[in-house]
Design an enzyme around this catalytic site. Structure first.
Site, mmCIF file in Angstrom:
data_model
loop_
_atom_site.group_PDB
_atom_site.id
_atom_site.type_symbol
_atom_site.label_atom_id
_atom_site.label_comp_id
_atom_site.label_asym_id
_atom_site.label_seq_id
_atom_site.Cartn_x
_atom_site.Cartn_y
_atom_site.Cartn_z
ATOM 1 N N ASP A 202 0.716 -1.474 -0.202
ATOM 2 C CA ASP A 202 -0.080 -0.042 -0.090
ATOM 3 C C ASP A 202 0.797 1.177 0.045
ATOM 4 O O ASP A 202 2.032 1.158 0.673
ATOM 5 C CB ASP A 202 -0.843 -0.029 1.161
ATOM 6 C CG ASP A 202 -2.277 -0.573 0.960
ATOM 7 O OD1 ASP A 202 -2.947 -0.076 -0.013
ATOM 8 O OD2 ASP A 202 -2.736 -1.337 1.813
ATOM 9 N N ASP B 102 -1.807 9.815 -10.486
ATOM 10 C CA ASP B 102 -1.686 8.727 -11.689
ATOM 11 C C ASP B 102 -0.160 8.800 -11.947
ATOM 12 O O ASP B 102 0.317 7.575 -12.362
ATOM 13 C CB ASP B 102 -2.433 9.205 -12.832
ATOM 14 C CG ASP B 102 -4.035 9.038 -12.835
ATOM 15 O OD1 ASP B 102 -4.281 8.267 -11.953
ATOM 16 O OD2 ASP B 102 -4.754 9.225 -13.615
ATOM 17 N N ASN C 233 -3.187 13.160 -4.007
ATOM 18 C CA ASN C 233 -4.232 13.515 -4.906
ATOM 19 C C ASN C 233 -4.873 14.679 -4.421
ATOM 20 O O ASN C 233 -5.269 15.720 -5.138
ATOM 21 C CB ASN C 233 -5.386 12.491 -4.960
ATOM 22 C CG ASN C 233 -5.175 11.023 -5.918
ATOM 23 O OD1 ASN C 233 -4.530 11.413 -6.775
ATOM 24 N ND2 ASN C 233 -5.346 9.959 -5.439
ATOM 25 N N GLU D 266 -4.321 2.177 -4.745
ATOM 26 C CA GLU D 266 -3.187 2.548 -4.619
ATOM 27 C C GLU D 266 -2.208 1.181 -3.786
ATOM 28 O O GLU D 266 -1.467 1.143 -3.126
ATOM 29 C CB GLU D 266 -2.772 3.791 -3.474
ATOM 30 C CG GLU D 266 -3.059 3.442 -2.003
ATOM 31 C CD GLU D 266 -4.567 3.828 -2.027
ATOM 32 O OE1 GLU D 266 -4.985 4.340 -0.687
ATOM 33 O OE2 GLU D 266 -5.656 4.150 -2.884
#
Length: 202
Positions: free
Chosen positions: A96, A113, A104, A139
């Site tokens: 993770d 991205d 973000n 993620e």
């Protein structure tokens, strides 16, 4: 010997690329004992390219180019069955990205991205040809390590962690580094049930 029909798809390399061909023929025994083959060879390049594209789309995560969740679990079942037959260990890594929501929120989804793509590339640089690397969530990534003990898998996980941590990601005006948390388990300790193995690594 059995006078069975012949059918074969094959790739032919050319100076400017390649073509896929389909050969089909029917055997007929002649009066002198020889076999006469009657058939044809046709160009099936467009069909094969479409098949390959559809197969890739059904197994691949479009953003990172890694395998997707569905393909990952298909492969995990397959590799577990294989390791049981061969009595060899299999290890699993779940990864993770830390504080990815902040990336973000602060830098935008385009930057997020770019981070995911960079992490995918970083993971692939560490892995062996026969390991299976997939993006299984936003993620979250997962890696199957066939024929791998827990001890060796821990070393691989640490190498992945270091590689991600030392990867500098540049997007637009943003330059950032990211860290990851990894969980590792093995059939040596968790057995060969997918749910148990995955839960323990997670």
């Amino acid at each position: 010997k059995q006078l069975e029909d012949f059918k074969c798809e094959f790739k032919v390399m050319l100076s400017d690329g390649y073509k896929w061909l389909l050969a089909q023929a029917i055997p007929q025994k002649q009066s002198d004992g020889a076999i006469m083959w009657t058939g044809m060879i046709i160009d099936i390049t467009e069909r094969k390219q479409l098949e390959i594209k559809l197969r890739e789309e059904s197994t691949t995560d479009p953003l990172t180019g890694l395998y997707n969740r569905r393909y990952f679990f298909e492969q995990l079942q397959l590799k577990l069955s294989q390791c049981q037959r061969e009595q060899r260990p299999l290890s699993l890594i779940i990864l993770d990205l830390d504080l990815f929501k902040c990336v973000n929120d602060q830098h935008g989804h385009d930057c997020g991205d770019a981070v995911l793509k960079a992490v995918a590339n970083a993971i692939e640089r560490v892995m062996r040809r026969y390991d299976v690397v997939a993006r299984i969530g936003g993620e979250e990534f997962a890696i199957i390590l066939p024929n791998t003990s827990l001890h060796f898998a821990m070393n691989v996980a640490e190498k992945i962690r270091e590689t991600i941590q030392t990867t500098t990601i540049t997007h637009a005006d943003s330059t950032l580094q990211i860290t990851a948390t990894l969980g590792v388990t093995s059939t040596e300790q968790a057995g060969t049930q997918i749910e148990t193995l995955f839960k323990q690594a997670d």
